[in-house]
Scaffold this active site. Structure first.
Site, PDB file in Angstrom:
ATOM      1  CG  HIS A 163      -8.912  -5.228  -1.766  1.00  0.00           C
ATOM      2  ND1 HIS A 163      -9.974  -4.334  -1.638  1.00  0.00           N
ATOM      3  CD2 HIS A 163      -7.839  -4.692  -0.956  1.00  0.00           C
ATOM      4  CE1 HIS A 163      -9.540  -3.057  -0.878  1.00  0.00           C
ATOM      5  NE2 HIS A 163      -8.219  -3.603  -0.692  1.00  0.00           N
TER       6      HIS A 163
ATOM      7  CG  HIS B  50      -7.993  -1.578  -4.758  1.00  0.00           C
ATOM      8  ND1 HIS B  50      -7.487  -2.784  -4.454  1.00  0.00           N
ATOM      9  CD2 HIS B  50      -7.591  -0.551  -3.738  1.00  0.00           C
ATOM     10  CE1 HIS B  50      -6.591  -2.456  -3.602  1.00  0.00           C
ATOM     11  NE2 HIS B  50      -6.686  -1.103  -3.120  1.00  0.00           N
TER      12      HIS B  50
ATOM     13  CB  CYS C 170       1.620   5.372   8.133  1.00  0.00           C
ATOM     14  SG  CYS C 170       0.758   3.981   7.668  1.00  0.00           S
TER      15      CYS C 170
ATOM     16  CB  CYS D 144      -1.009   6.405   5.234  1.00  0.00           C
ATOM     17  SG  CYS D 144      -2.331   5.880   6.167  1.00  0.00           S
TER      18      CYS D 144
ATOM     19  CB  CYS E  66      -0.904   3.955  10.797  1.00  0.00           C
ATOM     20  SG  CYS E  66      -2.191   4.241   9.652  1.00  0.00           S
TER      21      CYS E  66
ATOM     22  CG  HIS F  77      -2.100   0.726   6.592  1.00  0.00           C
ATOM     23  ND1 HIS F  77      -2.262   2.278   6.317  1.00  0.00           N
ATOM     24  CD2 HIS F  77      -2.031   0.244   5.526  1.00  0.00           C
ATOM     25  CE1 HIS F  77      -2.307   2.516   5.057  1.00  0.00           C
ATOM     26  NE2 HIS F  77      -2.305   1.037   4.559  1.00  0.00           N
TER      27      HIS F  77
ATOM     28  CE  LYS G  48      -9.308   1.224   3.387  1.00  0.00           C
ATOM     29  NZ  LYS G  48      -7.779   1.486   3.237  1.00  0.00           N
TER      30      LYS G  48
ATOM     31  CE  LYS H 198      -5.539  -9.074  -2.219  1.00  0.00           C
ATOM     32  NZ  LYS H 198      -5.256 -10.423  -2.571  1.00  0.00           N
TER      33      LYS H 198
HETATM   34  N1  MSP Z   1      -2.387   5.848  -4.305  1.00  0.00           N
HETATM   35  C1  MSP Z   1      -3.143   6.151  -3.523  1.00  0.00           C
HETATM   36  C2  MSP Z   1      -4.220   7.117  -4.280  1.00  0.00           C
HETATM   37  C3  MSP Z   1      -3.770   8.401  -5.132  1.00  0.00           C
HETATM   38  S1  MSP Z   1      -5.027   9.415  -5.682  1.00  0.00           S
HETATM   39  C4  MSP Z   1      -4.001  10.598  -6.474  1.00  0.00           C
HETATM   40  C5  MSP Z   1      -4.148   5.092  -2.793  1.00  0.00           C
HETATM   41  N2  MSP Z   1      -4.274   3.922  -3.431  1.00  0.00           N
HETATM   42  S2  MSP Z   1      -4.804   2.650  -2.703  1.00  0.00           S
HETATM   43  O1  MSP Z   1      -4.615   1.620  -3.792  1.00  0.00           O
HETATM   44  O2  MSP Z   1      -4.499   2.207  -1.579  1.00  0.00           O
HETATM   45  O3  MSP Z   1      -6.426   2.856  -2.757  1.00  0.00           O
HETATM   46  C6  MSP Z   1      -6.965   3.299  -3.884  1.00  0.00           C
HETATM   47  C7  MSP Z   1      -8.614   3.561  -3.303  1.00  0.00           C
HETATM   48  O4  MSP Z   1      -9.109   2.245  -2.893  1.00  0.00           O
HETATM   49  C8  MSP Z   1      -8.786   4.495  -2.112  1.00  0.00           C
HETATM   50  O5  MSP Z   1      -9.750   5.447  -2.770  1.00  0.00           O
HETATM   51  C9  MSP Z   1      -9.193   3.669  -1.194  1.00  0.00           C
HETATM   52  O6  MSP Z   1     -10.032   4.262  -0.229  1.00  0.00           O
HETATM   53  C10 MSP Z   1      -9.771   2.386  -1.956  1.00  0.00           C
HETATM   54  N3  MSP Z   1      -9.991   1.332  -1.024  1.00  0.00           N
HETATM   55  C11 MSP Z   1      -9.155   0.571  -0.537  1.00  0.00           C
HETATM   56  N4  MSP Z   1      -9.613  -0.189   0.250  1.00  0.00           N
HETATM   57  C12 MSP Z   1     -11.015  -0.022   0.322  1.00  0.00           C
HETATM   58  C13 MSP Z   1     -11.997  -0.511   0.871  1.00  0.00           C
HETATM   59  N5  MSP Z   1     -12.083  -1.656   1.821  1.00  0.00           N
HETATM   60  N6  MSP Z   1     -13.338  -0.201   0.799  1.00  0.00           N
HETATM   61  C14 MSP Z   1     -13.547   0.842  -0.208  1.00  0.00           C
HETATM   62  N7  MSP Z   1     -12.477   1.532  -0.789  1.00  0.00           N
HETATM   63  C15 MSP Z   1     -11.341   1.143  -0.410  1.00  0.00           C
HETATM   64  O7  MSP Z   1      -4.728   5.403  -1.781  1.00  0.00           O
END
Ligand code: MSP
Length: 549
Positions: A45, A48, A154, A157, A179, A182, A329, A332
């Site tokens: 989304h 990311h 969790c 997380c 959590c 989440h 935040k 998905k």
């Molecule tokens: N797999 C772990 C990261 C491992 S790094 C060694 C993870 N993955 S994630 O897919 O859940 O998230 C990846 C990144 O996307 C994180 O930095 C997370 O903060 C970011 N974001 C996910 N949702 C977000 C928002 N709504 N806004 C901004 N960034 C966000 O965590």
């Protein structure tokens, strides 16, 4: 935890604490930047995509400055979360990961125009083998022991939670602890695990933060981490034995490595750790761009792991804020996720990149709204930058047969533009070195605003009415063309597509060479575009959008 610290060689924990400064990297000739690796349980989304764009803008800026730059991104494919999603979809975890990587995560990079140098998957042999090598090192050094753990886990997380991380559930989850990130119930796990002696690193980490005030940015992130570590660190459970989707421990194949321990190592396995020392030495250490939800993993666990292994710590960790939808935040799992192509299909990838790097202070949360995106597209991109480019080129075509005119006598108004351009370059470069992406874009945008004001004041269309003003008209339009030259160079890391169109239309590609070969740090030197350069037609850089919602 059943077993606590055993006596050991105390010297090992007095690992080197190198002196790194985030800002210092701008002056150096090497820049290694990473994004988090993304869980493949779901599709991307815009949250990311936001992390990706910020890291890419930094990388493009450094690359275009001539720094030896490397941008790493990738996917995090092990662990219980992926296993459960795959199983629920009738696939093996490997099949599921392959499907999501090819259909969703790699395509994201082209959707938002990311120029990554590598893409690592944690299921690749180069990663798996060297995670085992790293663990063997820690095991041999006495940093790993067996123990038992009972705690609230969790799966979202992939983390054991402390009481402070939990809140009371509502609705279907009434009466349960959920959590805070989440909003899903935690699971009570009781397992025999292997532990990493992270508690040994409380003081070395505090020393590291103290000696390197820029190690964790922004300030709010640093304060949070320092306060957390001051309470004292606990040892960390680094293995799981109730499922097998992960990397096996080299000394006990009934356990797989805890997914975060596995994932963090991607930052070094991707650059040759264990296989190619020369590449590792050339690239490491990295600046890690992460969301604030995963700051502690990067600013606490990761440097502790590196210190234990006797490796240099990262150059820095920047924790950015969240994209919020309805004050929460975007995610998905909460069904608030917006797919990046919902935006790029209408507005294009440049507008996506510009919007998220300019409208949100990097390091703070920001609310996304379609109204704000449409309004900024219209006023800043279409009317501000796009219109500046098209009217300047149209006047050069009309009044000078499409040839960039000569700059004559320079008036204070013209000199003021030279100064704005020079100041914008140094301010933007300074902002990039502080990872203040939004500030860098704002600095460059002072040129757009100054040039638009200049055209309004100088009224070239009025000058064109009297041949006596020919010299003045020539200088004014040279100033516009040369200002656009600087803008194309400076905005190319943010908006690679539209600046490339502008570069070609300005005739700059023929006169000065490829856009991405123009060094950003000398973009402020006035007078680079030669008079006589033949300009061409320019389609609207940011076309009007009729039915933008
Ligand atoms: N797999 C772990 C990261 C491992 S790094 C060694 C993870 N993955 S994630 O897919 O859940 O998230 C990846 C990144 O996307 C994180 O930095 C997370 O903060 C970011 N974001 C996910 N949702 C977000 C928002 N709504 N806004 C901004 N960034 C966000 O965590």
């Amino acid at each position: 935890m059943s077993e606590r610290k055993r006596g050991r060689d105390a010297d090992v924990t007095k690992a080197r604490v190198p002196q790194f400064r985030m800002g210092a990297m701008a002056e150096g000739s090497r820049f290694y930047v990473t994004t988090p690796i993304f869980y493949v349980n779901d599709v991307p989304h815009i949250g990311h995509a936001y992390t990706e764009v910020a890291a890419d803008v930094l990388a493009r800026w450094h690359r275009q400055s001539g720094d030896d730059t490397w941008l790493l991104t990738g996917t995090d494919e092990h662990g219980q979360k992926i296993l459960r999603t795959a199983t629920a979809n009738g696939a093996t975890p490997q099949e599921w990961a392959d499907r999501l990587v090819e259909s969703a995560w790699k395509p994201l990079l082209s959707t938002i125009n990311i120029a990554n140098d590598d893409f690592i998957r944690t299921t690749e042999p180069r990663h798996e083998n060297n995670v085992q090598r790293f663990l063997t090192t820690l095991y041999d050094k006495g940093f790993i022991y067996t123990g038992e753990y009972e705690g609230a886990y969790c799966v979202g997380c992939e983390e054991y939670k402390q009481a402070a991380d939990l809140i009371a559930g509502t609705g279907d989850d009434e009466g349960q602890q959920v959590c805070a990130i989440h909003s899903k119930p935690v699971e009570i796990l009781h397992e025999k695990n292997y532990f990493f002696r992270m508690s040994d690193f409380t003081q070395p980490l505090l020393d590291l933060y103290e000696a390197n005030p820029d190690f964790i940015q922004p300030e709010s992130a640093r304060n949070e981490v320092v306060a957390f570590v001051r309470q004292g660190l606990e040892d960390l459970s680094i293995s799981r034995s109730t499922f097998d989707w992960g990397i096996k421990l080299p000394w006990d194949d009934t356990h797989v490595v805890y997914v975060w321990f596995d994932a963090l190592l991607n930052y070094i396995t991707a650059i040759g750790y264990g296989d190619d020392q020369a590449t590792f030495d050339r690239r490491w250490p990295a600046l890690h761009i992460v969301g604030k939800d995963i700051l502690r993993f990067h600013a606490v666990i990761w440097p502790a792991m590196l210190l234990a292994a006797g490796l240099p710590v990262p150059a820095g960790i920047f924790g950015h804020g969240w994209l919020l939808v309805g004050g929460e935040k975007m995610s998905k799992s909460k069904l608030t996720g917006i797919a990046p192509n919902e935006i790029t299909d209408t507005f294009g990838s440049d507008a996506f990149r510009y919007y998220f790097t300019s409208a949100i202070t990097f390091g703070q949360d920001g609310s996304f709204s379609w109204e704000d995106l449409s309004a900024r597209y219209e006023s800043e991109l279409a009317n501000g930058f796009g219109n500046l480019a098209s009217r300047s080129l149209a006047m050069i075509t009309r009044y000078f047969d499409g040839q960039v005119p000569t700059e004559g006598a320079v008036t204070p108004a013209d000199a003021a533009i030279h100064d704005v351009v020079a100041a914008a370059v140094s301010q933007a470069d300074d902002a990039i070195s502080r990872v203040a992406v939004h500030e860098a874009v704002a600095s460059v945008w002072t040129i757009v605003d100054a040039l638009n004001g200049y055209i309004t004041e100088q009224e070239p269309w009025a000058l064109a009415k009297d041949p006596a003003n020919a010299d003045r008209l020539s200088t004014v339009l040279y100033t516009c063309a040369e200002g656009l030259r600087a803008l194309a160079v400076l905005l190319s890391p943010v908006m690679p597509e539209s600046t490339q169109k502008l570069w070609v239309a300005l005739g700059a590609e023929a006169a000065l060479g490829e856009l991405t070969a123009q060094p950003v740090r000398s973009a402020g030197t006035w007078g680079q575009l030669p008079a006589g350069t033949q300009v061409g037609a320019l389609e609207p850089l940011f076309p009007r959008i009729e039915s933008a919602e």
